[in-house]
Scaffold this active site. Structure first.
Site, mmCIF file in Angstrom:
data_model
loop_
_atom_site.group_PDB
_atom_site.id
_atom_site.type_symbol
_atom_site.label_atom_id
_atom_site.label_comp_id
_atom_site.label_asym_id
_atom_site.label_seq_id
_atom_site.Cartn_x
_atom_site.Cartn_y
_atom_site.Cartn_z
ATOM 1 N N GLY A 360 56.010 36.833 50.024
ATOM 2 C CA GLY A 360 57.313 36.370 50.502
ATOM 3 C C GLY A 360 57.162 35.398 51.662
ATOM 4 O O GLY A 360 56.259 34.553 51.668
ATOM 5 N N GLU A 384 34.566 17.401 41.371
ATOM 6 C CA GLU A 384 33.590 17.694 40.298
ATOM 7 C C GLU A 384 34.224 17.481 38.924
ATOM 8 O O GLU A 384 33.939 18.214 37.986
ATOM 9 C CB GLU A 384 33.039 19.119 40.437
ATOM 10 C CG GLU A 384 32.144 19.316 41.631
ATOM 11 C CD GLU A 384 30.689 18.922 41.353
ATOM 12 O OE1 GLU A 384 30.058 18.391 42.282
ATOM 13 O OE2 GLU A 384 30.205 19.126 40.236
HETATM 14 C C1 LIG Z 1 37.487 17.169 49.312
HETATM 15 C C2 LIG Z 1 36.715 16.341 48.335
HETATM 16 C C3 LIG Z 1 35.330 16.447 48.309
HETATM 17 C C4 LIG Z 1 34.611 15.647 47.423
HETATM 18 N N1 LIG Z 1 33.236 15.689 47.453
HETATM 19 C C5 LIG Z 1 32.531 14.755 46.754
HETATM 20 C C6 LIG Z 1 31.130 14.613 46.932
HETATM 21 O O1 LIG Z 1 30.502 15.363 47.692
HETATM 22 N N2 LIG Z 1 30.496 13.616 46.286
HETATM 23 C C7 LIG Z 1 31.141 12.770 45.437
HETATM 24 O O2 LIG Z 1 30.510 11.887 44.871
HETATM 25 N N3 LIG Z 1 32.483 12.887 45.222
HETATM 26 C C8 LIG Z 1 33.178 13.849 45.868
HETATM 27 N N4 LIG Z 1 34.542 13.961 45.690
HETATM 28 C C9 LIG Z 1 35.216 13.034 44.775
HETATM 29 C C10 LIG Z 1 35.850 13.691 43.556
HETATM 30 O O3 LIG Z 1 34.867 14.072 42.648
HETATM 31 C C11 LIG Z 1 36.874 12.696 42.999
HETATM 32 O O4 LIG Z 1 37.983 12.717 43.870
HETATM 33 C C12 LIG Z 1 37.310 13.044 41.592
HETATM 34 O O5 LIG Z 1 36.261 12.807 40.685
HETATM 35 C C13 LIG Z 1 38.532 12.242 41.141
HETATM 36 O O6 LIG Z 1 38.386 10.877 41.384
HETATM 37 P P1 LIG Z 1 39.561 10.080 42.124
HETATM 38 O O7 LIG Z 1 39.902 10.824 43.340
HETATM 39 O O8 LIG Z 1 39.131 8.671 42.271
HETATM 40 O O9 LIG Z 1 40.791 10.173 41.143
HETATM 41 P P2 LIG Z 1 41.126 9.180 39.920
HETATM 42 O O10 LIG Z 1 39.921 9.046 39.051
HETATM 43 O O11 LIG Z 1 41.759 7.954 40.434
HETATM 44 O O12 LIG Z 1 42.192 10.028 39.109
HETATM 45 C C14 LIG Z 1 43.570 10.057 39.471
HETATM 46 C C15 LIG Z 1 44.330 10.847 38.414
HETATM 47 O O13 LIG Z 1 44.218 10.188 37.132
HETATM 48 C C16 LIG Z 1 43.677 11.081 36.181
HETATM 49 N N5 LIG Z 1 42.839 10.349 35.223
HETATM 50 C C17 LIG Z 1 41.877 9.426 35.513
HETATM 51 N N6 LIG Z 1 41.307 8.995 34.360
HETATM 52 C C18 LIG Z 1 41.903 9.684 33.356
HETATM 53 C C19 LIG Z 1 41.757 9.697 31.934
HETATM 54 N N7 LIG Z 1 40.839 8.932 31.312
HETATM 55 N N8 LIG Z 1 42.548 10.514 31.221
HETATM 56 C C20 LIG Z 1 43.462 11.298 31.827
HETATM 57 N N9 LIG Z 1 43.654 11.332 33.153
HETATM 58 C C21 LIG Z 1 42.879 10.536 33.911
HETATM 59 C C22 LIG Z 1 42.871 12.095 36.992
HETATM 60 O O14 LIG Z 1 42.672 13.293 36.286
HETATM 61 C C23 LIG Z 1 43.763 12.255 38.205
HETATM 62 O O15 LIG Z 1 44.788 13.152 37.925
HETATM 63 C C24 LIG Z 1 35.284 14.777 46.530
HETATM 64 C C25 LIG Z 1 36.681 14.703 46.561
HETATM 65 C C26 LIG Z 1 37.392 15.447 47.460
HETATM 66 C C27 LIG Z 1 38.880 15.295 47.494
#
Ligand SMILES: Cc1cc2nc3c(=O)[nH]c(=O)nc-3n(C[C@H](O)[C@H](O)[C@H](O)COP(=O)(O)OP(=O)(O)OC[C@H]3O[C@@H](n4cnc5c(N)ncnc54)[C@H](O)[C@@H]3O)c2cc1C
Length: 404
Positions: A360, A384
């Site tokens: 709540g 990931e």
């Molecule tokens: C706190 C945190 C820690 C992290 N740590 C690491 C790390 O240590 N090393 C590292 O390398 N990265 C790291 N990351 C990065 C993380 O892996 C990425 O944020 C993630 O892979 C998504 O990429 P993006 O943020 O660019 O989102 P985008 O790729 O721009 O995606 C945006 C949205 O579009 C959707 N989307 C994109 N393409 C498609 C598709 N083909 N079909 C359907 N939907 C789609 C996604 O699912 C999402 O909902 C970290 C991120 C955060 C927030």
């Protein structure tokens, strides 16, 4: 060998109760403070190092466990304590997995100990793959690695983002493009040793959850690393590039190889958060009285708890199966690693949200831990590989079609 997932061995039980004691006694009491401070929790990681948890030996022992369950059991327990601090403790291990996935035994022996340091002299590792324009689309990576034959050095230029421990780390594992024409097949991983000139931290992100974990941009400007820092070595890279140019099938790319090894482990972290929220909500529902009886006596509340428990156990079984399959070298015919990450991440979001509802008004405040757990859980549908990307991987694997 008997099927390991239904009953833990005595060794695993011992491991779980040792880590539970550390999570309950050291991590959980510090969780709120480091969440509020939004800083890397050095004193807690130091305690983990003294206890032998933040160490190469600990993660190596669990990684080589023949059942595959050492890592997921450890992750679940540490993240039950707190996800932000949990990630501060295991972030280096994720970077070390990047070295193990692509490096030679000599490279693992040289760089992994450098990533952990020792009690009193802690070191950190970071894995840097994501870029501002290359998140889900790893093929859009722009960071370049050029080989300087005259000096036998690689020269790295580009900007990485979202790196856990980025800039704070001593050893950075960086993925980069060596041949742009080959897209993901033209990428490789490099170690950037401590103190290398040209590597600097960019923006440090302020986040919704896992706030004790440090997340930042990493800028690489004319970063020169010795030839031996190319993970896997130049000969292997040249062979791989030649095969790709001839159109032969490639065995995936550097980042994907790392993600395949780490996905079930990350899913286990989500199970730990979900279990923590469920246990808290269960006890709360037994204590809290409204209309003259404990709220758990209402079917609406008891059924929510039944759904939460079922989701957590289902997620754990998927995680253990994928971890076991990976350790046995089984092929992932239905992308079972991605299935575990997808299901556990979404279960953690749902379960923590249900826990807030059961508390709540108290669930909505920072005086109770489930609010933090709900914020922490959300990252598990994003990093990931987002949930959408996991679905894409599973859909492509089961259909054999290039679903878009
Ligand atoms: C706190 C945190 C820690 C992290 N740590 C690491 C790390 O240590 N090393 C590292 O390398 N990265 C790291 N990351 C990065 C993380 O892996 C990425 O944020 C993630 O892979 C998504 O990429 P993006 O943020 O660019 O989102 P985008 O790729 O721009 O995606 C945006 C949205 O579009 C959707 N989307 C994109 N393409 C498609 C598709 N083909 N079909 C359907 N939907 C789609 C996604 O699912 C999402 O909902 C970290 C991120 C955060 C927030």
């Amino acid at each position: 060998m008997t099927t390991p997932f239904f009953d833990l061995s005595d060794d695993h039980r011992e491991l779980r109760s040792w880590l539970h004691e550390f999570a309950a006694g050291v991590i959980r009491p510090a969780a709120s403070e480091w969440d509020e401070r939004e800083e890397f929790p050095w004193p807690v990681v130091e305690e983990a190092a003294k206890a032998g948890i933040y160490s190469m030996d600990f993660f190596a022992t669990q990684s080589f466990d023949e059942t595959g369950l050492g890592i997921p059991v450890s992750m679940e327990e540490l993240f039950w304590g707190d996800a932000g601090i949990g990630l501060a403790i295991v972030g280096t291990a994720l970077a070390a997995a990047g070295v193990a996935a692509n490096g030679t035994p000599e490279q693992v022996g040289e760089w992994v100990p450098e990533m952990f340091g020792e009690p009193g002299d802690l070191r950190l590792g970071a894995f840097c793959s994501s870029e501002p324009d290359a998140g889900s689309d790893v093929g859009a990576m722009r960071t370049r690695a050029r080989y300087d034959e005259a000096t036998d050095e690689w020269v790295l230029d580009g900007t990485k983002t979202w790196a856990t421990n980025g800039g704070l780390a001593d050893v950075h594992v960086v993925t980069a493009v060596v041949d742009p024409d080959l897209r993901t097949r033209g990428q490789a991983s490099f170690v950037v040793p401590p103190g290398t000139k040209g590597l600097s931290q960019g923006q440090k992100f302020t986040k919704h959850g896992i706030r004790a974990s440090h997340t930042a941009e990493v800028v690489l400007a004319d970063v020169r690393v010795p030839g031996r820092c190319l993970l896997g070595g130049k000969e292997k890279l040249d062979e791989r590039l030649a095969r790709a140019k001839n159109g032969a099938g490639a065995k995936g790319n550097a980042s994907m190889a790392t993600f395949e090894r780490t996905r079930p482990a990350v899913a286990a972290q989500a199970v730990g958060i979900a279990r923590a929220a469920y246990e808290y909500a269960l006890e709360y529902a037994k204590q809290r009285e409204q209309f003259g009886r404990p709220i758990i006596d209402n079917q609406a509340i008891a059924f929510a708890l039944a759904d939460m428990k079922t989701s957590i156990d289902a997620a754990r079984l998927l995680v253990w199966r994928a971890s076991w399959m990976a350790q046995q070298g089984r092929s992932f015919e239905a992308a079972e690693g991605s299935m575990s990450k997808l299901f556990a991440g979404e279960a953690a979001v749902r379960v923590t949200e249900q826990a807030m509802q059961i508390l709540g008004g108290n669930g909505f405040t920072r005086d109770y831990p489930v609010e933090r757990m709900a914020r922490d859980a959300k990252i598990y549908t994003i990093f990931e590989g987002t949930s959408e990307i996991q679905r894409l991987v599973i859909a492509r694997t089961i259909s054999g079609s290039q679903i878009r």
